[in-house]
Write an enzyme that holds these catalytic residues in place. Structure first.
Site, PDB file in Angstrom:
ATOM      1  N   HIS A 262       0.829  -1.205   0.000  1.00 53.64           N
ATOM      2  CA  HIS A 262       0.000   0.000   0.000  1.00 53.64           C
ATOM      3  C   HIS A 262       0.871   1.266   0.000  1.00 53.64           C
ATOM      4  CE1 HIS A 262      -3.702   2.290   1.155  1.00 53.64           C
ATOM      5  NE2 HIS A 262      -2.797   3.102   1.678  1.00 53.64           N
ATOM      6  N   GLU A 263       1.788   1.338   0.956  1.00 54.41           N
ATOM      7  CA  GLU A 263       2.625   2.537   1.054  1.00 54.41           C
ATOM      8  C   GLU A 263       3.533   2.664  -0.163  1.00 54.41           C
ATOM      9  OE1 GLU A 263       1.768   4.722   3.159  1.00 54.41           O
ATOM     10  OE2 GLU A 263       0.484   3.388   4.338  1.00 54.41           O
ATOM     11  N   HIS A 266       1.700   4.514  -2.802  1.00 58.77           N
ATOM     12  CA  HIS A 266       1.769   5.967  -2.569  1.00 58.77           C
ATOM     13  C   HIS A 266       3.132   6.503  -3.020  1.00 58.77           C
ATOM     14  CE1 HIS A 266      -1.969   6.739  -0.468  1.00 58.77           C
ATOM     15  NE2 HIS A 266      -1.738   5.852   0.482  1.00 58.77           N
TER      16      HIS A 266
HETATM   17 CO    CO Z   1      -3.214   5.200   1.945  1.00 60.39          CO
END
Ligand code: CO
Length: 497
Positions: A262-263, A266
Site C-alpha cells: 500500500h505505502e 503511494h
Molecule cells: Co493510503
C-alpha cells in the site's frame, strides 16, 4: 517564460522548502525521535507552519498572482494551470483570520492530547468536550469558507477540489444497495481457512521480505527509503526523496505485506511526479483520492491477486517453511482475501472496508449539518456498526475513538479512502484493456508495464487538472462505483464458489 512567472516559481519553491522541512521533522518525529524531544519539536513545527502560512497569504504574493492571472501572455497551458491552482489556494487561505487559525490550532492540540488519553483509558468522556469545541469550530469554518448546498461540501473541498456531498451520497448509494447485500451473501458461505496467517513470523525475516517486495514493485531506493513506525505512512521531501514506513506484527503476516505494498503505491506516485516542477502544482499529487487510488491499485489489484502470488508465494514459503510448508499458493490467496467484519477500519478486508467509511461519512455529514453533537456520537456509532457490520462494539477504543482524524479536526477526509479504491478499479480496468498482457506480466514478476501506464496516464500530470477531468481523460466518464463493484463481484464470486 515571463519574468513575473519566474518570480512566482521562485517564491513557490521557497514555500515548498519550508513545508518539506517540516515534513522532515514530522517524519523524524514518527520514526526516530526520543520521547523527550516531543516538547520542542511541536514548537519547531508550529513555527514553520506559521511561517509557511505567512508566505502563502502575503499580499505581495497575491499581487503577483493577480498580474499573472490578468495577463497570461507568454504562458503555456501548464503554466496557466499552475497559476490558477496557486490562486485558488491563496484565496482559500485568505479566508482564515489569524485569530481563527490560532484558536483552531490550540483546540486541535488539546483535542489530540485528550484523544490519546481517552483511547488509552477507553473513556470517551475525556475526549467529548474537546471534540464538541472542535465541531463548533468546524461548523464556523464551513461558513467562513462558504458552500452552495451542504456545509460538509466546504470540508470535502479541502481534500478534493470541487467534491460535493451529493456526489459522495450517490457513490455510497452503491455501497448501501449493492455492496452491503453482497457482503451478507458472502458471509453465509463457508469461509476460507486463514489461521496460518496468524502464526509466529519472525520480524527480521518479514522486514527482508518487505524490502524484496519494494524492489520488485520498482520502488527507487536511490530516491527513498523504508523505516519502521507505529502507524505506516508515506511522506516525501521532493520527488527524489520519498519515505515509506511499515509496521511488523509477529502474529499477523499480511499486515506487513499489505501495508508495505500500500505505502509503496503511494511512494511510486510521489517518485513519478515531475521533479523539475518542484514546489509547483504541476509537481504535486493531484488529490487525496487519486493518491489513495495509487496505493489501493497496487495493494488490491496487484498485491491481493492470484497472479502476484503465483509469482511470489514460492519465495515467501522458503522464508517461512514451518508456517507455510503445507499451505498451497491457492490456500494463501484465499486466506488473504477472506471477508471478516471487524471493529477496526485499518484492519478491514477489501469489501467491508467501505462500510467503515460509509459510517464515518454519514456521521460527519450529520455533524456538519448541525444535527449531531459529540455527546450522542458513541451511541450513533455503535448503532451503525450493528446495522452495517452486524457487530457489537465492545469499548470506545475499538469504536468511536479508533481513528486520529477527528482529533486533528479532519472532517471530510474519510470519503477519499473509498473513492481511492473506486478510482483504482476504474483505472485498472482501462490499464488492463490497453495492455491485455498486464496480468501475465505481473505473474512473471514484471511490474514495469503497469507502472509505466500509471506514469504516463496519471503521475506526469501532477495537479494540473481536477480528479474528475483526469478520470474522464482516462476512462471517458467521472468516477463510477460500478467498476469497483464489477471487479469485486467477479473476484469474490469465483473465490467463494
Ligand atoms: Co493510503
Amino acid at each position: 517564460m515571463t519574468e513575473t512567472y519566474q518570480q512566482y516559481v521562485e517564491y513557490l519553491q521557497k514555500i515548498a522548502d519550508v513545508n518539506y522541512s517540516s515534513a522532515v521533522l514530522q517524519w523524524d518525529q514518527e520514526v526516530n525521535m526520543p520521547p523527550k524531544g516531543a516538547h520542542f519539536r511541536s514548537r519547531q513545527l508550529a513555527t514553520l507552519a506559521a511561517y509557511a502560512h505567512e508566505l502563502i497569504t502575503d499580499s505581495k504574493y497575491g499581487n503577483l498572482l493577480e498580474s499573472l492571472r490578468s495577463s497570461a501572455t507568454g504562458l503555456g497551458p501548464k503554466e496557466c494551470a499552475n497559476v490558477l491552482e496557486s490562486y485558488r489556494i491563496y484565496a482559500q487561505q485568505k479566508k482564515y483570520s489569524t485569530a481563527f487559525v490560532t484558536e483552531l490550532n490550540l483546540c486541535v492540540s488539546a483535542s489530540f492530547h485528550a484523544w490519546q488519553q481517552a483511547r488509552t483509558k477507553k473513556d470517551y468522556s475525556i475526549f467529548m468536550p474537546h471534540l464538541q469545541k472542535l465541531i463548533d469550530l468546524k461548523r464556523k469554518e464551513a461558513d467562513l469558507l462558504g458552500y452552495e448546498q451542504h456545509p460538509y461540501d466546504a470540508h470535502l473541498n479541502l481534500y478534493e477540489t470541487g467534491l460535493k456531498t451529493s456526489f459522495v451520497d450517490k457513490l455510497f448509494e452503491g455501497v448501501r444497495n449493492k455492496l452491503v447485500p453482497y457482503i451478507t451473501q458472502l458471509l453465509r458461505k463457508q469461509q476460507p481457512e486463514d489461521n496460518f496467517l496468524f502464526k509466529f513470523y519472525d520480524k527480521d525475516k518479514q522486514w527482508n521480505f518487505g524490502l524484496y517486495l519494494l524492489r520488485q514493485l520498482n520502488f527507487d531506493f536511490d530516491a527513498g527509503r523504508q523505516d519502521i513506525s507505529a502507524h505506516p505512512f508515506t511522506t516525501n521531501f521532493s520527488a527524489d526523496d520519498v519515505r515509506v514506513t511499515t509496521r511488523i506484527s509477529e502474529n499477523d503476516l499480511f499486515e506487513m505485506i499489505g501495508s508495505c505494498i500500500h505505502e509503496c503505491g503511494h511512494a511510486l506516485y510521489e517518485q513519478g511526479l515531475p521533479s523539475d516542477d518542484y514546489g509547483l502544482p504541476s509537481g504535486e499529487y493531484l488529490s487525496l483520492s487519486i493518491h489513495e487510488s495509487q496505493s489501493r491499485l497496487w495493494e488490491n489489484h496487484v498485491g491481493r491477486s492470484r497472479a502476484f502470488w503465483n509469482h511470489n508465494y514460492g519465495y515467501l514459503q522458503q522464508q517461512f517453511p514451518s508456517q507455510l510448508g503445507n499451505i498451497s499458493a491457492e490456500q494463501f490467496y484465499k486466506a488473504i482475501n477472506r471477508i471478516k467484519p471487524s471493529f477496526i477500519r485499518t484492519n478491514a478486508d477489501e469489501l467491508t472496508y467501505h462500510l467503515h467509511v460509509l459510517i464515518r461519512f454519514e456521521i460527519e455529514k450529520e455533524i456538519l449539518a448541525g444535527k449531531l453533537d459529540a455527546k450522542a456520537l458513541p451511541e450513533v456509532w455503535n448503532a451503525k456498526y450493528k446495522e452495517y457490520l452486524g457487530i457489537d462494539v465492545p469499548s470506545a477504543d475499538k469504536g468511536v475513538l479508533q481513528d486520529v482524524h477527528w482529533s486533528h479536526g479532519s472532517f471530510g477526509y474519510f470519503p477519499t479512502y473509498s473513492m481511492g479504491s473506486f478510482y483504482a478499479s476504474q483505472f485498472f480496468h482501462f490499464a488492463s484493456k490497453e495492455n491485455p498482457d498486464l496480468m501475465h506480466h505481473i505473474e512473471n514478476g514484471n511490474m514495469m508495464p503497469l507502472l509505466l501506464w500509471l506514469r504516463q496516464n496519471i503521475h506526469q500530470y501532477g495537479r494540473t487538472l481536477l480528479s474528475d477531468e483526469l478520470c474522464k481523460n482516462i476512462t471517458g466518464e467521472v468516477l463510477n462505483f460500478d467498476y469497483y463493484f464489477n471487479y469485486i463481484k467477479t473476484k469474490y464470486d469465483e473465490l467463494y464458489a
